[in-house]
Design an enzyme around this catalytic site. Structure first.
Site, mmCIF file in Angstrom:
data_model
loop_
_atom_site.group_PDB
_atom_site.id
_atom_site.type_symbol
_atom_site.label_atom_id
_atom_site.label_comp_id
_atom_site.label_asym_id
_atom_site.label_seq_id
_atom_site.Cartn_x
_atom_site.Cartn_y
_atom_site.Cartn_z
ATOM 1 N N PRO A 55 3.805 2.269 1.494
ATOM 2 C CA PRO A 55 2.417 2.376 1.032
ATOM 3 C C PRO A 55 2.147 1.870 -0.380
ATOM 4 O O PRO A 55 1.799 2.638 -1.289
ATOM 5 C CB PRO A 55 2.152 3.882 1.135
ATOM 6 C CG PRO A 55 3.485 4.510 0.888
ATOM 7 C CD PRO A 55 4.489 3.575 1.518
ATOM 8 N N CYS A 56 2.244 0.559 -0.569
ATOM 9 C CA CYS A 56 1.951 -0.021 -1.875
ATOM 10 C C CYS A 56 0.470 0.134 -2.221
ATOM 11 O O CYS A 56 0.093 0.020 -3.393
ATOM 12 C CB CYS A 56 2.381 -1.483 -1.924
ATOM 13 S SG CYS A 56 1.681 -2.523 -0.635
ATOM 14 N N HIS A 57 -0.362 0.416 -1.204
ATOM 15 C CA HIS A 57 -1.794 0.605 -1.467
ATOM 16 C C HIS A 57 -2.067 1.886 -2.257
ATOM 17 O O HIS A 57 -3.166 2.061 -2.788
ATOM 18 C CB HIS A 57 -2.573 0.631 -0.142
ATOM 19 C CG HIS A 57 -2.145 1.723 0.790
ATOM 20 N ND1 HIS A 57 -1.080 1.572 1.667
ATOM 21 C CD2 HIS A 57 -2.598 2.996 0.978
ATOM 22 C CE1 HIS A 57 -0.935 2.691 2.365
ATOM 23 N NE2 HIS A 57 -1.835 3.567 1.965
#
Length: 287
Positions: A247-249
């Site tokens: 989850p780089c978001h």
């Protein structure tokens, strides 16, 4: 001018790193490295990890694999010759290091994934079409795509000589279930990751950010013991090959601005909002 202990420690680690770079073909032991900088193995292990962000053993492994990669990429050395030139004890040891660091065997790396079969399929999510790909080891790629042809082209750049099969596997279907509003938890999925030790460390830190929570580049840098490496952390996050699952978001700027996103900043904002709504569904107001 008085030399501080910090400067002394820095000089020791710099000297140790130079020694590893010049002598990695002999695969020096922890004791040998510690003796070279005139401190105990225990003290050296702790000091090196503190300054370099990784253990002496892992740093030596990375240097060895980097050298092996150059030999294999030249196409002039067999895997057996590479083992000998790298100073490892056996081909199985090189195989083990490549699987751990590169996510593939030395032979697969040498031939660009020629012996790999990559299965891929498209799926629709609340944020647009996604492309999911996997090998027998697990999910190796996921991206939000605007153009199907361009999406497949980007996938094939990861393993240029692999065999690609357009087929939806069960593991792909499991990924699709995470976008169901009824499912608040990610299923247990195996990932087939290829990256440097630093990238893998950053991606592992991303996996620990809970849904509905946000972190910053600086916080991630501190988490992996690289407090001054926010920019390098940002680069590693930008190299994330598996959208949403890693989850780089959920990483934003310290100012609170959401910042960039490989798959469109607007989509990043939408995902963050969607995750919060999923965890905190609105209740009907009682009049």
């Amino acid at each position: 001018m008085t030399i501080t202990q910090q400067e002394i420690n820095y000089e020791r680690i710099a000297k140790a790193i130079a020694y590893i770079q010049h002598n990695f073909k002999r695969q020096p032991s922890l004791e040998e490295l510690a003796a070279h900088v005139h401190i105990s193995p225990f003290h050296f292990q702790r000091l090196f990890t503190e300054w370099a962000g990784t253990s002496p053993k892992k740093f030596l492994q990375y240097i060895s694999v980097s050298y092996a990669k150059n030999l294999l990429e030249s196409q002039q050395h067999t895997v057996f010759e590479t083992v000998y030139k790298t100073g490892l004890t056996s081909s199985s040891r090189l195989h083990e290091l490549f699987i751990h660091i590169e996510g593939m065997t030395p032979a697969e790396y040498k031939n660009g994934g020629q012996d790999l079969t990559v299965y891929y399929s498209f799926s629709f999510t609340p944020f647009g079409k996604s492309l999911i790909a996997s090998t027998e080891k697990g999910i190796c790629y996921m991206a939000f795509v605007e153009d199907t042809v361009q999406g497949i082209f980007n996938l094939k750049r990861k393993f240029p000589n692999a065999t690609y099969v357009n087929k939806e596997l069960e593991i792909h279907s499991q990924v699709s279930t995470i976008f169901s509003r009824e499912n608040a938890n990610l299923p247990q999925l195996k990932l087939h990751l290829k990256g440097t030790p630093f990238q893998l460390k950053v991606w592992e830190a991303l996996l620990k950010i809970p849904m509905g929570s946000l972190s910053t580049y600086g916080t991630i840098a501190k988490h992996i013991n690289h407090e001054k490496a926010s920019r390098a952390v940002g680069t590693a996050i930008g190299s994330n090959p598996i959208a949403y699952l890693i989850p780089c978001h959920r990483v934003i700027q310290s100012s609170g601005i959401f910042g960039g996103y490989m798959w469109n900043p607007t989509r990043k904002a939408a995902i963050i909002g969607w995750e919060n709504a999923k965890l905190n569904p609105e209740q009907d107001e009682i009049i």
